[in-house]
Write a protein that holds these residues in place. Structure first.
Motif, short mmCIF file in Angstrom:
data_model
loop_
_atom_site.label_atom_id
_atom_site.label_comp_id
_atom_site.label_asym_id
_atom_site.label_seq_id
_atom_site.Cartn_x
_atom_site.Cartn_y
_atom_site.Cartn_z
N GLY A 99 0.88 -1.59 -0.30
CA GLY A 99 0.07 -0.14 -0.08
C GLY A 99 0.83 1.63 -0.17
N THR A 100 2.33 0.97 0.79
CA THR A 100 2.53 1.97 0.55
C THR A 100 3.22 2.44 -0.71
N TRP A 101 3.72 1.22 -1.14
CA TRP A 101 5.04 2.08 -2.76
C TRP A 101 3.51 2.56 -3.25
N ILE A 102 2.06 2.16 -3.39
CA ILE A 102 1.08 2.56 -4.44
C ILE A 102 0.71 3.38 -4.30
N GLY A 103 0.39 4.45 -2.86
CA GLY A 103 0.34 5.86 -3.02
C GLY A 103 1.81 6.69 -3.27
N TYR A 104 2.76 6.02 -2.86
CA TYR A 104 3.77 6.80 -3.51
C TYR A 104 3.56 6.65 -4.91
N THR A 157 19.64 -18.65 -7.68
CA THR A 157 18.95 -17.11 -7.65
C THR A 157 17.90 -16.21 -7.51
N THR A 158 17.20 -15.77 -6.97
CA THR A 158 15.75 -15.32 -6.95
C THR A 158 14.94 -14.86 -8.13
N TRP A 159 14.09 -15.05 -8.18
CA TRP A 159 13.32 -14.61 -8.89
C TRP A 159 13.47 -13.28 -9.79
N MET A 160 13.65 -12.58 -11.02
CA MET A 160 14.13 -11.41 -11.23
C MET A 160 14.39 -11.35 -11.12
N ALA A 161 16.12 -11.22 -9.86
CA ALA A 161 16.90 -10.71 -8.96
C ALA A 161 18.19 -9.72 -9.98
N GLU A 162 17.90 -9.92 -11.04
CA GLU A 162 19.32 -9.25 -11.49
C GLU A 162 18.26 -8.18 -11.82
N ALA A 163 17.17 -7.52 -12.47
CA ALA A 163 16.30 -6.55 -13.03
C ALA A 163 15.84 -5.67 -11.71
N LYS A 197 17.62 2.34 -7.26
CA LYS A 197 17.32 3.35 -7.64
C LYS A 197 15.68 3.52 -7.04
N GLU A 198 14.69 3.30 -6.80
CA GLU A 198 13.79 3.78 -6.49
C GLU A 198 13.73 4.01 -4.75
N TYR A 199 14.27 2.66 -4.37
CA TYR A 199 14.35 3.19 -2.60
C TYR A 199 15.01 4.90 -2.03
N ILE A 200 16.05 5.34 -2.89
CA ILE A 200 17.03 6.07 -2.53
C ILE A 200 15.83 7.20 -3.17
N ALA A 230 7.23 -5.92 -3.70
CA ALA A 230 6.38 -4.72 -3.81
C ALA A 230 6.43 -3.36 -4.67
N PRO A 231 7.56 -2.34 -4.73
CA PRO A 231 7.80 -1.58 -5.33
C PRO A 231 8.11 -2.05 -6.79
N TRP A 232 8.25 -2.69 -7.68
CA TRP A 232 8.48 -2.65 -8.88
C TRP A 232 6.86 -3.49 -9.25
N PHE A 233 6.32 -4.06 -8.29
CA PHE A 233 4.76 -4.12 -9.08
C PHE A 233 3.91 -3.48 -9.10
N ALA A 234 4.05 -2.96 -7.52
CA ALA A 234 3.19 -1.53 -7.34
C ALA A 234 3.57 -0.24 -8.66
N ARG A 235 4.35 -0.47 -9.67
CA ARG A 235 4.66 0.86 -10.14
C ARG A 235 3.88 -0.19 -11.19
N GLN A 236 4.30 -1.65 -11.57
CA GLN A 236 3.37 -1.54 -12.70
C GLN A 236 1.72 -1.26 -13.05
#
Length: 353
Positions: free
Chosen positions: A14-19, A57-63, A70-73, A321-327
């Motif tokens: 919810g925080t990232w959607i709001g952001y 390696t976790t799912w989508m780690a490279e991306a 960048k987004e948390y900064i 959360a930030p990846w899919f909230a933005r999506q």
């Protein structure tokens, strides 16, 4: 009162959607009681690109890794908050097969696993370890409590937070709008963690209730520049000499509350590994919104087009959360595609029952 969106829940999703909605100058209301026992509040905040006994390696780690940095900064800059640090993980295998798995990944030139940047002799001053030690690079630590509290204060200042328990019985859907206690919106987004599994809209999704427990300990003399992976246990620095020690991954449990069995087991493990004295000062427990497929739920209901969801992050909420909230926000505003592996439309048949 009319807004563009209603967001249910102010955890990490919810925080990232709001952001992202604020960045797009969209109006919304967040409904959240402020449960300090939620999965987001109890999390250690670690983003680690490898997982499991096979050290994969976790799912989508490279991306994900460059994206979340960048987004948390940017999030921290917007709220005048320092909310992310790079703290690589020093992993101490607890068995021969784990040792071999790490060695095999190094031979395969896995970009996330390397020999430690601190000497083994130095580490032996603080830890007992029967096997070798490896470094996972990069790993990030999110200051979850500070991030959630800062965004909540921002919502309160803008008068767009309702601190109450969401009552789905008060929700009505109309043609192209949602009404909740006099708040009219074009869409509603469920980002309320495991509570969504009880929703009349989402109860047929394959949620898995996954319980996680962690201890909070006070221990001096540990290098807080790193996190530490001690078998299944991880140590993450919360503040000076205070560490999060977790977490469990329980699928079979009789209570959501902290248990003495976990505390005793974890304390014994810490005593066997740490050469430093420590004191247990806290014990956290929460239910994660995990899924059968270990993939999130994102998108809109096949029958109720103005009812959406961002959920099911399991133990990977800090990175996913930030990846899919933005999506999701890009999908709502610009009809951008959703990842097929996460799009809730894959469960259209079950949701239409």
């Amino acid at each position: 009162m009319a807004v563009d969106y209603i967001i249910i829940g102010q955890g990490i999703c919810g925080t990232w959607i709001g952001y992202y909605l604020l960045k797009e100058n969209k109006s919304f209301i967040v409904i959240d009681k402020g449960n300090l026992q939620s999965a987001s509040h109890a999390a250690g905040g670690l983003i680690n690109p490898v997982t499991g006994r096979r050290v994969v390696t976790t799912w989508m780690a490279e991306a994900l890794l460059p994206f979340v940095w960048k987004e948390y900064i940017a999030f921290g800059s917007a709220l005048n908050l320092h909310c992310i640090d790079q703290k690589n993980s020093l992993a101490f295998p607890s068995a021969t097969d784990l040792q071999q798995a790490f060695m095999e990944r190094i031979k395969q030139q896995n970009s996330f696993i390397q020999q430690p940047s601190v000497s083994r002799e130095t580490l032996r001053h603080a830890f007992n370890f029967p096997f070798d030690v490896f470094e996972i690079n990069p790993c990030y630590v999110i200051k979850m409590q500070a991030l959630l509290h800062a965004f909540r204060a921002h919502l309160t200042e803008k008068n767009i937070l309702r601190e109450e328990v969401f009552d789905e019985n008060e929700l009505q859907e109309g043609e192209g709008f949602i009404d909740y206690k006099g708040i009219k919106a074009t869409k509603i987004i469920y980002a309320d963690g495991i509570c969504s599994s009880q929703s009349r809209y989402w109860k047929n999704l394959p949620f898995v209730q996954n319980k996680g427990q962690a201890l909070v300990i006070q221990a001096e003399g540990l290098n807080a520049s790193y996190t530490y992976k001690l078998g299944h246990l991880t140590l993450v620095s919360l503040k000076d000499n205070v560490w999060w020690a977790g977490s469990s991954n329980e699928l079979d449990f009789t209570t959501a509350a902290p248990t003495e069995a976990f505390k005793a087991r974890t304390t014994a493990l810490l005593q066997s590994i740490l050469k430093k004295d420590f004191t247990v000062t806290g014990h956290w427990s929460a239910l994660r919104p995990a899924t059968v497929e270990r993939r999130p739920f994102i998108g809109f209901h096949p029958q109720y087009k103005n009812v959406g969801i961002l959920n099911g992050m399991g133990s990977k909420g800090c990175s996913l959360a930030p990846w899919f909230a933005r999506q999701l926000v890009q999908n709502m505003l610009y009809d951008a595609p959703l990842d097929a592996l996460a799009d809730v439309s894959r469960f259209a048949k079950a949701l239409s029952r």
